[in-house]
Design a protein around this motif. Structure first.
Motif, PDB file in Angstrom:
ATOM      1  N   LEU A 159       0.618  -1.406   0.010  1.00 43.30           N
ATOM      2  CA  LEU A 159      -0.098   0.220  -0.232  1.00 43.30           C
ATOM      3  C   LEU A 159       0.872   0.855  -0.007  1.00 43.30           C
ATOM      4  CD1 LEU A 159      -3.135   1.009   0.359  1.00 43.30           C
ATOM      5  CD2 LEU A 159      -2.945   0.775   2.206  1.00 43.30           C
ATOM      6  N   SER A 160       1.782   1.598   0.564  1.00 38.84           N
ATOM      7  CA  SER A 160       2.984   2.225   0.691  1.00 38.84           C
ATOM      8  C   SER A 160       3.028   2.408  -0.505  1.00 38.84           C
ATOM      9  CB  SER A 160       3.608   2.562   1.546  1.00 38.84           C
ATOM     10  OG  SER A 160       3.617   1.894   3.251  1.00 38.84           O
ATOM     11  N   ALA A 213      -5.958  -6.851  10.681  1.00 36.93           N
ATOM     12  CA  ALA A 213      -5.035  -6.024   9.495  1.00 36.93           C
ATOM     13  C   ALA A 213      -5.594  -5.517   8.977  1.00 36.93           C
ATOM     14  CB  ALA A 213      -5.292  -7.615   8.565  1.00 36.93           C
ATOM     15  N   LEU A 214      -7.141  -5.437   8.297  1.00 37.25           N
ATOM     16  CA  LEU A 214      -7.187  -3.339   8.035  1.00 37.25           C
ATOM     17  C   LEU A 214      -7.226  -2.377   8.587  1.00 37.25           C
ATOM     18  CD1 LEU A 214      -8.875  -2.290   5.526  1.00 37.25           C
ATOM     19  CD2 LEU A 214     -10.991  -2.498   7.060  1.00 37.25           C
ATOM     20  N   SER A 215      -6.655  -2.871   9.872  1.00 42.15           N
ATOM     21  CA  SER A 215      -6.243  -1.779  10.268  1.00 42.15           C
ATOM     22  C   SER A 215      -4.916  -1.001  10.514  1.00 42.15           C
ATOM     23  CB  SER A 215      -7.360  -1.707  11.983  1.00 42.15           C
ATOM     24  OG  SER A 215      -6.937  -0.619  12.790  1.00 42.15           O
ATOM     25  N   ARG A 216      -4.205  -2.117  10.225  1.00 41.10           N
ATOM     26  CA  ARG A 216      -3.075  -1.815  10.487  1.00 41.10           C
ATOM     27  C   ARG A 216      -2.513  -1.017   8.498  1.00 41.10           C
ATOM     28  NH1 ARG A 216      -2.635  -6.698  12.657  1.00 41.10           N
ATOM     29  NH2 ARG A 216      -2.173  -7.711  10.536  1.00 41.10           N
ATOM     30  N   MET A 217      -3.343  -1.427   7.690  1.00 40.32           N
ATOM     31  CA  MET A 217      -3.477  -1.379   6.341  1.00 40.32           C
ATOM     32  C   MET A 217      -4.000   0.074   6.307  1.00 40.32           C
ATOM     33  SD  MET A 217      -2.346  -3.010   4.038  1.00 40.32           S
ATOM     34  CE  MET A 217      -3.494  -3.035   2.647  1.00 40.32           C
ATOM     35  N   LEU A 218      -4.619   1.050   7.465  1.00 41.55           N
ATOM     36  CA  LEU A 218      -5.133   1.980   7.045  1.00 41.55           C
ATOM     37  C   LEU A 218      -4.468   3.340   8.161  1.00 41.55           C
ATOM     38  CD1 LEU A 218      -8.806   2.116   7.106  1.00 41.55           C
ATOM     39  CD2 LEU A 218      -7.881   1.743   4.830  1.00 41.55           C
ATOM     40  N   LYS A 219      -3.467   3.194   8.962  1.00 39.63           N
ATOM     41  CA  LYS A 219      -2.877   3.437   9.261  1.00 39.63           C
ATOM     42  C   LYS A 219      -2.097   4.294   8.207  1.00 39.63           C
ATOM     43  CE  LYS A 219      -3.427   1.895  13.849  1.00 39.63           C
ATOM     44  NZ  LYS A 219      -2.552   0.512  15.475  1.00 39.63           N
ATOM     45  N   THR A 220      -1.116   3.451   7.552  1.00 37.87           N
ATOM     46  CA  THR A 220      -0.289   3.953   6.277  1.00 37.87           C
ATOM     47  C   THR A 220      -1.089   5.104   5.700  1.00 37.87           C
ATOM     48  OG1 THR A 220      -1.113   2.632   4.522  1.00 37.87           O
ATOM     49  CG2 THR A 220       0.236   2.251   6.376  1.00 37.87           C
ATOM     50  N   LEU A 221      -2.132   5.442   5.589  1.00 38.27           N
ATOM     51  CA  LEU A 221      -2.889   6.698   4.809  1.00 38.27           C
ATOM     52  C   LEU A 221      -3.452   7.230   6.322  1.00 38.27           C
ATOM     53  CD1 LEU A 221      -5.046   4.251   2.670  1.00 38.27           C
ATOM     54  CD2 LEU A 221      -3.083   5.620   2.306  1.00 38.27           C
ATOM     55  N   PRO A 222      -3.292   8.492   7.134  1.00 36.27           N
ATOM     56  CA  PRO A 222      -3.231   9.059   7.927  1.00 36.27           C
ATOM     57  C   PRO A 222      -4.346  10.175   8.118  1.00 36.27           C
ATOM     58  CG  PRO A 222      -0.741   9.710   7.709  1.00 36.27           C
ATOM     59  CD  PRO A 222      -1.223   8.889   6.438  1.00 36.27           C
ATOM     60  N   ALA A 223      -4.260  10.544   6.391  1.00 41.04           N
ATOM     61  CA  ALA A 223      -5.141  12.200   6.301  1.00 41.04           C
ATOM     62  C   ALA A 223      -5.809  11.497   5.226  1.00 41.04           C
ATOM     63  CB  ALA A 223      -4.273  13.049   5.717  1.00 41.04           C
ATOM     64  N   THR A 249     -22.955  -2.933  13.205  1.00 44.45           N
ATOM     65  CA  THR A 249     -22.081  -2.764  12.186  1.00 44.45           C
ATOM     66  C   THR A 249     -20.655  -1.355  12.906  1.00 44.45           C
ATOM     67  OG1 THR A 249     -23.822  -3.258  10.579  1.00 44.45           O
ATOM     68  CG2 THR A 249     -21.163  -2.082   9.276  1.00 44.45           C
ATOM     69  N   ILE A 250     -21.657  -0.184  13.125  1.00 47.53           N
ATOM     70  CA  ILE A 250     -20.096   1.146  13.458  1.00 47.53           C
ATOM     71  C   ILE A 250     -19.978   0.081  14.426  1.00 47.53           C
ATOM     72  CG2 ILE A 250     -20.359   2.725  14.840  1.00 47.53           C
ATOM     73  CD1 ILE A 250     -23.078   4.052  13.016  1.00 47.53           C
ATOM     74  N   ASP A 251     -19.702  -0.629  15.921  1.00 47.90           N
ATOM     75  CA  ASP A 251     -19.120  -0.994  17.014  1.00 47.90           C
ATOM     76  C   ASP A 251     -18.287  -1.839  16.128  1.00 47.90           C
ATOM     77  OD1 ASP A 251     -20.540   0.427  18.372  1.00 47.90           O
ATOM     78  OD2 ASP A 251     -21.661  -2.199  19.154  1.00 47.90           O
ATOM     79  N   VAL A 252     -18.280  -2.564  15.059  1.00 46.84           N
ATOM     80  CA  VAL A 252     -17.096  -3.312  14.358  1.00 46.84           C
ATOM     81  C   VAL A 252     -16.177  -2.385  13.673  1.00 46.84           C
ATOM     82  CG1 VAL A 252     -17.387  -5.269  12.580  1.00 46.84           C
ATOM     83  CG2 VAL A 252     -18.299  -5.410  14.258  1.00 46.84           C
ATOM     84  N   TYR A 253     -16.619  -1.734  13.218  1.00 47.59           N
ATOM     85  CA  TYR A 253     -16.095  -0.991  12.256  1.00 47.59           C
ATOM     86  C   TYR A 253     -14.948   0.348  12.825  1.00 47.59           C
ATOM     87  CZ  TYR A 253     -16.893  -4.095   8.081  1.00 47.59           C
ATOM     88  OH  TYR A 253     -16.209  -4.625   7.204  1.00 47.59           O
ATOM     89  N   LYS A 254     -15.937   0.697  14.020  1.00 46.61           N
ATOM     90  CA  LYS A 254     -15.190   1.796  14.649  1.00 46.61           C
ATOM     91  C   LYS A 254     -13.533   1.779  15.045  1.00 46.61           C
ATOM     92  CE  LYS A 254     -16.783   1.257  19.132  1.00 46.61           C
ATOM     93  NZ  LYS A 254     -17.849   1.479  20.646  1.00 46.61           N
ATOM     94  N   GLN A 255     -13.139   0.164  15.082  1.00 42.38           N
ATOM     95  CA  GLN A 255     -11.970   0.047  15.641  1.00 42.38           C
ATOM     96  C   GLN A 255     -11.189   0.175  14.439  1.00 42.38           C
ATOM     97  OE1 GLN A 255     -10.733  -0.783  18.524  1.00 42.38           O
ATOM     98  NE2 GLN A 255     -14.205  -1.252  18.991  1.00 42.38           N
ATOM     99  N   VAL A 256     -11.227   0.845  13.524  1.00 42.09           N
ATOM    100  CA  VAL A 256     -10.404   0.288  12.046  1.00 42.09           C
ATOM    101  C   VAL A 256     -10.170   1.957  11.451  1.00 42.09           C
ATOM    102  CG1 VAL A 256     -10.407   0.584   9.270  1.00 42.09           C
ATOM    103  CG2 VAL A 256     -12.039  -1.479  10.700  1.00 42.09           C
ATOM    104  N   GLY A 257     -10.844   3.049  12.161  1.00 38.43           N
ATOM    105  CA  GLY A 257     -10.388   4.073  12.162  1.00 38.43           C
ATOM    106  C   GLY A 257     -11.790   5.210  11.299  1.00 38.43           C
TER     107      GLY A 257
END
Length: 484
Positions: free
Chosen positions: A263-264, A293-303, A322-330
């Motif tokens: 991704l980078s 895994a998805l949370s780690r991927m999206l951390k490379t896109l901070p903005a 659904t919100i409870d599951v995906y709020k961990q992703v950011g």
């Protein structure tokens, strides 16, 4: 309520017994004929009428207290019955349908049933004609919780000083409240040249891939903005291939990645693209490994703008989970989809009241790119107050694009309409146009354009477009001579 059963040899006698026992305010619950079994060994000895009647003791007692001394016996009068009471009690039935002969007794029962049906229909109509709903009731009908609806209604009344949702001031007041709460995030202005990254996350079937194509198509066709598509969907069969097909059609750069390092590298290749739309795989509620895994991927896109796509027709409990599951992703924004099936935003307003996640886009249909709308505070206020007829709250006008507009049959601008699934085109006034699905309608300004694209005229409405066949004079003469 007092209920009693009356047995009599005829319907007239039963009605007199009910009137004597309960008075004019009695209500008939049921009426039927049954055979007597008083004969020897249960043999039938005739028929009788069984009527079940009821009366409210409170109303009967009040009516008795209000009666004057000279009103002990009801007197026949010619004054019209009260229209608010459909039957005016049993007295009106006795006046109109008191039988004199046996034939009249037999005719009474169907007339009585008809009167009861008219009473039920008029009562149902009176209950359905409810008064105009208030602002609070409109908000509750949109799915807002009691607390949120009460808070918004009080603020609207304070700003508008009039508790009616049919005034433009109510929509304006609610739009001001929405702006103050930050429930709508506007799109970035065109003069802002910073790179914008839009990440679409959500459960399977929410429409992430189609939404990515809509965003890219609108940016290319309407804003003339360079766009790139990036797919992280390595789970669904042909998930990446579908997005790549959209990119090939529009001629856009396309990248894929399955780990943070890829991704980078992909973002480095797209560093000069103003807009990057990222498609992600769906996550099961109990699959914590893929969530991390998805949370780690999206951390490379901070903005990045991380939009959570949720079907607007889902239940409140499903949306909350659904919100409870995906709020961990950011996630930082919500994106309602399938608003062509469900026009309610109340469940999302309840979530935005608890979380600071605004809405920028609305998914209004499966068409690319027409099924996407940028949300404004005025538009959201009109939807919450059910003001679909407000012209000012419709979507902002969009520049014309070189694509076929799919419109409903009554609003077609061309003179001729064809169906994509057939080879026949019709005149706009033809009744066959009403049966054409909006998604399959193709509009032409003139029949020449339609025939050049392979469509044939309809034989019902476009007969004038058929070329007349030449008459074979010799054949006609032979046919005439053969008849002689």
């Amino acid at each position: 309520m007092k209920i009693k059963r009356f047995e009599a040899p005829s319907m007239a006698e039963a009605l007199r017994m009910i009137k004597k026992e309960f008075g004019d305010d009695a209500v008939i619950l049921s009426a039927k004929n049954q055979k007597k079994s008083n004969g020897f060994f249960g043999a039938s000895s005739g028929t009788q009428v069984v009527v079940t009647a009821a009366i409210d003791p409170t109303s009967a007692k009040q009516a008795l207290q209000d009666r004057r001394p000279d009103d002990v016996l009801p007197q026949q009068t010619d004054r019209p019955a009260d229209p608010s009471r459909p039957m005016d009690g049993i007295a009106r039935m006795l006046q109109r349908f008191t039988p004199i002969t046996r034939t009249g007794q037999k005719k009474l029962q169907p007339k009585f049933v008809r009167l009861m049906n008219e009473t039920l229909e008029s009562t149902a109509q009176a209950t359905t004609e409810a008064p105009e709903r208030t602002i609070y009731e409109h908000l509750r009908a949109q799915g807002l919780s009691r607390a949120v609806a009460s808070e918004l209604a009080d603020k609207i009344v304070d700003l508008n000083e009039q508790d009616t949702p049919l005034e433009d001031g109510s929509v304006v007041a609610l739009s001001q409240i929405i702006e103050a709460k930050g429930w709508v995030a506007p799109t970035r202005p065109r003069h802002d040249r910073r790179q914008r990254i839009i990440v679409l996350v959500g459960p399977n079937g929410a429409g992430k891939t189609t939404m990515a194509a809509k965003l890219a198509a609108q940016a290319v066709l309407r804003a003339n903005e360079p766009v790139a598509l990036l797919s992280l969907d390595d789970q669904r069969i042909a998930g990446t291939a579908e997005l790549q097909k959209y990119a090939d059609i529009m001629g856009l750069p396309f990248e894929t990645a399955s780990v943070p390092e890829q991704l980078s590298a992909a973002m480095k290749n797209l560093s000069h693209t103003p807009l990057v739309v990222v498609d992600t795989p769906g996550i099961a509620p109990n699959d914590t490994a893929r969530q991390e895994a998805l949370s780690r991927m999206l951390k490379t896109l901070p903005a990045a703008e991380v939009h959570l796509l949720i079907n607007a027709g889902a239940q409140q409990m499903v949306i909350s989970r659904t919100i409870d599951v995906y709020k961990q992703v950011g996630i930082n924004r919500l994106l309602p989809t399938h608003l062509d099936w469900c026009r309610h935003l109340g469940a999302f307003v309840n979530q935005m009241h608890a979380y600071p996640w605004p809405i920028t886009f609305l998914g209004t249909g499966p068409q690319v790119p027409d099924g996407l709308e940028s949300l404004t505070s005025r538009r959201m206020a009109a939807m919450l107050l059910a003001r679909a007829d407000d012209a000012a709250c419709q979507a902002e006008p969009e520049p014309a694009v070189t694509m076929t507009r799919r419109q409903s049959a009554p609003g077609l601008q061309g003179q001729y309409v064809a169906n994509r699934n057939s080879d026949i085109f019709h005149d706009r006034a033809c009744k066959s146009v009403q049966r054409i699905n909006n998604d399959n309608a193709v509009i032409f300004k003139d029949p020449t354009d339609a025939m050049q694209q392979g469509y044939k005229p309809c034989r019902m409405c476009c007969m004038a477009l058929f070329a007349p066949k030449p008459i074979d004079r010799l054949a006609s003469l032979r046919f005439a001579s053969s008849r002689n």
